[in-house]
Design an enzyme around this catalytic site. Sequence first.
Site, mmCIF file in Angstrom:
data_model
loop_
_atom_site.group_PDB
_atom_site.id
_atom_site.type_symbol
_atom_site.label_atom_id
_atom_site.label_comp_id
_atom_site.label_asym_id
_atom_site.label_seq_id
_atom_site.Cartn_x
_atom_site.Cartn_y
_atom_site.Cartn_z
ATOM 1 N N ARG A 150 -1.528 8.860 13.365
ATOM 2 C CA ARG A 150 -0.491 8.128 12.615
ATOM 3 C C ARG A 150 0.049 8.869 11.402
ATOM 4 O O ARG A 150 -0.437 9.906 11.026
ATOM 5 C CB ARG A 150 -1.008 6.754 12.191
ATOM 6 C CG ARG A 150 -2.234 6.759 11.336
ATOM 7 C CD ARG A 150 -2.586 5.308 10.935
ATOM 8 N NE ARG A 150 -3.837 5.265 10.200
ATOM 9 C CZ ARG A 150 -5.028 5.000 10.739
ATOM 10 N NH1 ARG A 150 -5.131 4.756 12.019
ATOM 11 N NH2 ARG A 150 -6.108 4.996 9.995
ATOM 12 N N ASN A 157 0.840 -1.201 0.000
ATOM 13 C CA ASN A 157 0.000 0.000 0.000
ATOM 14 C C ASN A 157 0.869 1.243 0.000
ATOM 15 O O ASN A 157 1.693 1.374 -0.920
ATOM 16 C CB ASN A 157 -1.141 -0.049 1.033
ATOM 17 C CG ASN A 157 -0.790 -0.239 2.475
ATOM 18 O OD1 ASN A 157 -0.142 -1.200 2.831
ATOM 19 N ND2 ASN A 157 -1.217 0.648 3.326
ATOM 20 N N ASP A 158 0.748 2.143 0.930
ATOM 21 C CA ASP A 158 1.288 3.497 0.804
ATOM 22 C C ASP A 158 2.784 3.574 0.466
ATOM 23 O O ASP A 158 3.579 2.829 1.046
ATOM 24 C CB ASP A 158 1.141 4.265 2.122
ATOM 25 C CG ASP A 158 -0.196 4.056 2.792
ATOM 26 O OD1 ASP A 158 -1.105 3.535 2.150
ATOM 27 O OD2 ASP A 158 -0.312 4.422 3.973
ATOM 28 N N SER A 173 2.830 3.692 8.150
ATOM 29 C CA SER A 173 3.388 4.687 7.224
ATOM 30 C C SER A 173 4.167 5.788 7.920
ATOM 31 O O SER A 173 3.940 6.099 9.086
ATOM 32 C CB SER A 173 2.270 5.295 6.391
ATOM 33 O OG SER A 173 1.888 4.362 5.416
HETATM 34 C C1 FRU Z 1 -3.285 4.352 4.654
HETATM 35 C C2 FRU Z 1 -2.947 3.624 5.947
HETATM 36 C C3 FRU Z 1 -2.146 4.487 6.879
HETATM 37 C C4 FRU Z 1 -1.426 3.467 7.721
HETATM 38 C C5 FRU Z 1 -1.111 2.402 6.710
HETATM 39 C C6 FRU Z 1 -1.081 1.000 7.255
HETATM 40 O O1 FRU Z 1 -3.492 3.504 3.583
HETATM 41 O O2 FRU Z 1 -4.130 3.153 6.571
HETATM 42 O O3 FRU Z 1 -2.912 5.408 7.620
HETATM 43 O O4 FRU Z 1 -0.272 3.985 8.314
HETATM 44 O O5 FRU Z 1 -2.099 2.505 5.698
HETATM 45 O O6 FRU Z 1 -0.673 0.106 6.260
#
Ligand code: FRU
Length: 466
Positions: free
Chosen positions: A171, A43-44, A104
């Site tokens: 976060r 993901n991110d 993240s």
């Molecule tokens: C966004 C998120 C962030 C978090 C991460 C966890 O996509 O939910 O807020 O840090 O992904 O994978």
Amino acid sequence: MSNALQRDLERLVARVEREDGPQAAADPFRQTFHLMPPVGWLNDPNGLCRCGDWYHVFYQYGPFDVNGGVKHWGHYRSRDLLHWEALPVMLYPDQPWDIHGVYSGSALVEDGTLYLYYTGNVKHAGNYDYIKAGRGHNTALAVSKDGVTVESNTLLMENKDYPDGLTCHVRDPKVWAQDGKYYMVQGARTLDDHGQLLVFESTDKFNWTFLQALKTPHHFGYMWECPDLFCVDGQWFLVCSPQGVPHEETRFQNVYSCGYFPLHGDFRGEYSLGEFVEMDLGFDFYAPQTFQDGDRRLMFGWMGMPDADYTNPTTQRGWQHCLTVPCELRRQGDRLVRLPAVEITALRGAAIPAHQAQVFDLEAMTEPRGRMVFRDAAVLEWQPGLVTLSFLEGGAGRTVRRVAVDQLNALRILGDSSSLEIFLNDGQQVLSTRYYPQPEAQGIAITGAQARVWEMGAMSVTQAEL
Ligand code: FRU
């Protein structure tokens, strides 16, 4: 710095990449000029930066679970955004403060050292909702001198150090240096379900003082994820991914949103936020991050969407999701426009007829009304006032996305094996989507536009020799 848990995880990641990597690599939907996880889930984008000659791209990596699982920081680096090296995982969930996920965060570069700020996720066992109780969201700092291994990891802040009135959802620290100090923004959800950003200040990178919360006067979603705050050409922009914004006909069509507020005034004192503008109107775009590269502002986004009801058939081959191409952000008044970084153009090969295009770069001048069908699967249509993206097949549950556009004049479209990034009117609006055409499908069918199309070469991704 390494501990026994890290060494175990290292071995497990190496094993799953060795065993499942070939199947993922052989997937016809594997992308050719986008960064993907070797196996499992991405993901991110995290920790984006340039340090000396190297661009670093870290990412939320779930090597053991194609649908997410416990997050690590995967790692690629490149000198030119085209030739990439895959590096070992940078951050493992191996500390008491990040045991259920290295979430993240961002990178600060100083004197050739990487300071990686991230959220350590801890879920306490018990009967909790994990929103108001049961979760530790810890702010931590990992330091790397060589850009490949971590030599120290320090817990900086935990729930009790954040201001009152918040849930455990705090976060995604984004950190930068300015005016001889360091600043950090974090996304937060208040106890009464308002999204906002927390601003912290530090003089030494380790001790942080809360300055204030940045918020809208009216309710705008219950949680703001992945904040970013930066200045382009004299104008500040606050980027975030808000959750819980009500859906509209041509805006906020995805389950969660992603965009920016122009910020007027000073984020440390008096400020106001202008109107929120979405950064992408397609199906698959979330949690982008930017960084400064000389005099340009570059951005990568996640080409995915959490909790969407559409899917990606790549899960059958053991991998899911990719990043966008790197893009450059430029200012136009209170707006940001976004186009692929100039480096991407170097991947263009021969000019080809549209109907032969499979992996392509396209530029077109458009008539007032027109239509393009990509590989018998995705359909882009335009008329005065409206652009729509829909599917004949291969959408894996994706339906339609509508964009209000006074007049479409120009298109730039990057088509990879299983994605389209559609830039309207020189990047004033963008639609990113994954798509899954049949192998024998035609190229692009066009009416109402004069287009030039190039076939695209692949980026290279090799294992780093350390
Ligand atoms: C966004 C998120 C962030 C978090 C991460 C966890 O996509 O939910 O807020 O840090 O992904 O994978």
